[in-house]
Design an enzyme around this catalytic site. Structure first.
Site, mmCIF file in Angstrom:
data_model
loop_
_atom_site.group_PDB
_atom_site.id
_atom_site.type_symbol
_atom_site.label_atom_id
_atom_site.label_comp_id
_atom_site.label_asym_id
_atom_site.label_seq_id
_atom_site.Cartn_x
_atom_site.Cartn_y
_atom_site.Cartn_z
ATOM 1 N N GLU A 143 24.207 -58.902 -13.176
ATOM 2 C CA GLU A 143 23.113 -58.581 -12.180
ATOM 3 C C GLU A 143 24.221 -58.885 -11.316
ATOM 4 O OE1 GLU A 143 18.954 -59.653 -10.995
ATOM 5 O OE2 GLU A 143 19.954 -60.264 -12.651
ATOM 6 N N ASP A 156 20.537 -61.151 -15.043
ATOM 7 C CA ASP A 156 19.122 -62.268 -15.240
ATOM 8 C C ASP A 156 18.021 -62.822 -16.576
ATOM 9 O OD1 ASP A 156 20.428 -63.605 -13.056
ATOM 10 O OD2 ASP A 156 18.764 -63.155 -11.700
ATOM 11 N N TYR A 193 18.359 -72.392 -14.811
ATOM 12 C CA TYR A 193 18.321 -71.170 -13.939
ATOM 13 C C TYR A 193 17.188 -71.413 -12.884
ATOM 14 C CZ TYR A 193 16.317 -66.237 -13.879
ATOM 15 O OH TYR A 193 15.310 -65.112 -12.962
#
Length: 728
Positions: A8, A104, A309
């Protein structure tokens, strides 16, 4: 033959490339023997603008609404077109046999990749990398366990449904309001209910009438006893005469202890962080905005690779993470955490762990440290603050509970009851983690304050008693800070009209207004659109926002609406709801919104017009308060001119130490404080140099550039990109 890996962001792409041994540099890609790694820059593809379907939509007209293309199409975003073509050129290579989607691991990440691949008409087989951190170990394990991309088809359907629904409702309602009232008015399924929540709090504050109350305390034997109502247990007295009567009666007699209860209790560490809780604590402790906290977390995740994350809505871990905890403790065992991490390693990690619950983890587990070795000196001061919050919370859940002895004393004086409380720590437990920190993880809102009590026994009598009456006033509800607003968005039940069990349950399952990943962007957008403004740390609605709430359809202001949307989208992601059905409902709802706006009777008035004219179009400028600046903005949407008048800085006043405003530019700039202190830029620089601050012109220029970039930065989502080129 080779595999193309699509990440990404460039930083993540470079990390993956290093692990996969891709060292050959190309424009927008890195190549190795088996893999080619390329990347997006956030969204490279977005939904087409209205004028892409028909040129007539370039001009905003009420008669052209609703804007309802039969099929919504995508296009390449011009600003990032070069990187898109790089991805396509790598994808079309004859020696590329398949693709790994490495964006992601979430709904928006899936949308980023799928839109790019669909726009490029990709026919090559795809697999999915699903990881929650970008450490070398996580990447290697992820590539060893790649999934078939088809397993995430429902997730993509939910993502594209969200984007298309926001597009149809947002663009149509925004155009209708703007055309009808000749003002730059925008609305949406999340931002409008968020404004309505703030407005509801404003109404509560406005209607609030402070009422006096009294508390009676008795000092005896070095202990402060508080009067307590024998019937309902309250400590406040609404009638002054009653308080005086209690004081007069008590003063004439001794105070006798009627009950002394001592109990041993346990308190457990607060749960691990999800993004919203972390943003809330960062706002409360450091004054960070939600967006600022997310950006810092993103840096700790992507650049430093020391945290997992960030965009997670879970506060639990899955059982497969437990075996990695010791390695994570080894990684964080530096500086102030070394001794604590060593103690945490000795704690048992078997049995029923309170922070492990597979059922309460959807896409991502709670935010915890990675196995990456930590270099704290490479972090910025603000990054270290966020890192400290996460690490201490992680360590705290591994420590045993705090065990304390709580003593409750009941006393009687002339028939009136008095009480006192005391707490004595027996075993610190998880509180040890916070001993050298400003945060202990607990809040105490009780009116009967805890104190260190001497040894007391039932029947003990005190004759020398000092009775005091304290007067207070009830306080209105607090105005929202960003942390409090995030909480309200996450759980807006209190602000809903209905209390139906089905709706309340659905809003809980949906996670409230928006998602954990989008709330910070929504709040930033509301500031950027001059619908919100800040005074100190408190959030206020602007006049523009108040008028917008009077003009927007009632249904669009309700938190119930967006919660039901999120529930539907979750159903699509799980394969329980058909995407076609959802979009048919959205189209019908959009048409009804336009009809309501057409029929509505109302007016919009700019009450912030100045006499200064726009240098581009000559129209009068509007005076607005941005999040961190005061600006003059052109009222003409197509013109878009804006001029910064003053900006709040981090420079502190030498008199009162409050943050000062900077007015003007360059050498003529002046720092001004609310206490009356004024200081020209040259004097400020001289003073800071003497104090050791070392602020140079370059420092100030860099700071101003960063502030300007933040002010102009758009919300990175498909709806924002779709609105980018709209002209009135």
């Amino acid at each position: 033959m080779k595999t193309l890996v699509l990440a990404e962001k460039p930083s993540v792409g470079r990390d993956i490339a290093r692990v996969l041994g891709c060292t050959k540099k190309e424009s927008g890609a890195l190549e190795g023997d088996r893999y080619i790694v390329t990347w997006a820059l956030g969204h490279l593809v977005t939904l087409q603008d209205p004028e892409d379907y028909d040129k007539k939509y370039k001009e905003w007209k009420m008669e052209d609404l609703p804007l309802m293309p039969e099929k919504l199409k995508t296009k390449v975003i011009p600003q990032t077109g070069k990187q898109y073509h790089t991805v396509v050129s790598q994808l079309s290579r004859q020696d590329v046999k398949d693709v790994v989607i490495a964006t992601d691991a979430g709904r928006e990440g899936e949308l980023v990749a799928r839109w790019i691949l669909n726009q490029a008409h990709n026919q090559k087989p795809c697999r999915r990398l699903w990881i929650s951190s970008v450490t070398d170990k996580a990447i290697r394990e992820g590539f060893a366990n790649l999934k078939d991309a088809k397993e995430y088809d429902f997730l993509y359907q939910a993502a594209v449904s969200r984007a298309e629904a926001d597009y149809l409702v947002g663009i149509n309602a925004t155009r209708a309001l703007t055309c009808k009232y000749n003002a730059q008015l925008s609305c949406g399924r999340v931002q409008t209910p968020t404004l309505a929540i703030i407005d509801q709090r404003e109404q509560e504050i406005r209607r609030f009438v402070p009422e006096p109350y009294y508390t009676v305390t008795a000092m005896a034997g070095g202990v402060s006893f508080t009067w307590k109502d024998g019937r309902h247990g309250g400590t406040r007295i609404s009638d002054r005469a009653k308080a005086e009567k209690i004081r007069e009666g008590a003063a004439a007699s001794s105070l006798v202890l009627t009950q002394v209860d001592t109990k041993t209790k346990k308190s457990y560490a607060p749960q691990l962080y999800d993004l919203t809780e972390l943003q809330r604590d960062a706002s409360k402790q450091f004054g960070f905005s939600a967006k600022q906290t997310l950006n810092l977390m993103q840096s700790l995740y992507e650049t430093h690779k020391v945290l997992t994350y960030p965009r997670t809505d879970s506060r639990y871990l899955t059982s497969d993470i437990v075996p990695t905890i010791v390695e994570r403790l080894d990684a964080v065992a530096v500086g102030p955490y070394r001794i604590l991490a060593g103690k945490a390693k000795k704690m048992p990690l078997s049995g029923n762990l309170p922070f492990v619950n597979n059922a309460k983890v959807s896409d991502h587990h709670a935010i915890i440290p990675t196995e990456q070795y930590v270099q704290r000196n490479s972090m910025s001061p603000d990054e270290r603050k966020i890192y400290d919050l996460v690490i201490r919370r992680f360590l705290a859940v591994l420590f045993p509970p705090c065990i304390y002895e709580e003593t409750t004393v009941m006393a009687e004086q002339n028939g009136e009851q008095f009480t006192a409380k005391g707490k004595r720590i027996l075993e610190k437990g998880w509180h040890e983690v916070y001993e050298n920190s400003s945060e202990d993880g607990e809040e105490n809102g009780e009116e009967i304050r805890e104190q260190n009590l001497p040894k007391l026994e039932k029947g003990q009598e005190f004759s020398d008693v000092k009775i005091t009456i304290r007067e207070g006033k009830t306080k209105p509800p607090a105005r929202f800070t960003e942390g409090m607003l995030l909480s309200a968005m996450e759980n807006p039940v209190r602000f809903m009209e209905t209390r139906e069990e089905r709706v309340v349950k659905s809003i809980g399952e949906a996670g409230g207004l928006g998602t954990v990943a989008t709330r910070a962007d929504i709040i930033e957008k509301l500031f950027h659109s001059f619908l919100l403004e800040k005074k100190d740390n408190e959030i206020y609605l602007t006049s523009k926002a108040k008028q917008l709430l009077r003009l927007v359809p009632e249904d669009l202001k309700k938190p119930e609406l967006t919660a039901l949307w999120e529930m539907e989208l979750t159903g699509i992601a799980k394969g329980q709801k058909k995407r076609k059905e959802f979009m048919e409902e959205i189209r019908a709802y959009t048409i009804s919104l336009i009809d309501q706006i057409r029929e509505e009777e109302g007016t919009f008035r700019h009450d912030n017009l100045t006499n200064k004219r726009c240098p581009n179009c000559g129209r009068r400028l509007l005076a607005v308060n941005g999040k961190n600046a005061k600006l003059l903005v052109c009222q003409d949407r197509e013109c878009g001119y804006r001029e910064t008048i003053s900006r709040t800085t981090n420079a502190r006043c030498p008199v009162c130490h409050k943050r000062m405003e900077m007015i003007g530019k360059g050498e003529d700039a002046m720092f001004v404080c609310t206490c009356g202190h004024k200081e020209r830029m040259t004097k400020f620089q001289e003073r800071r140099k003497k104090e050791g601050g070392g602020v140079s012109k370059k420092d100030v220029a860099n700071y101003m550039r960063r502030q300007q970039k933040e002010a102009e930065e758009p919300v990175n989502n498909a709806f924002a990109e779709a609105l980018r080129g709209i002209k009135l």
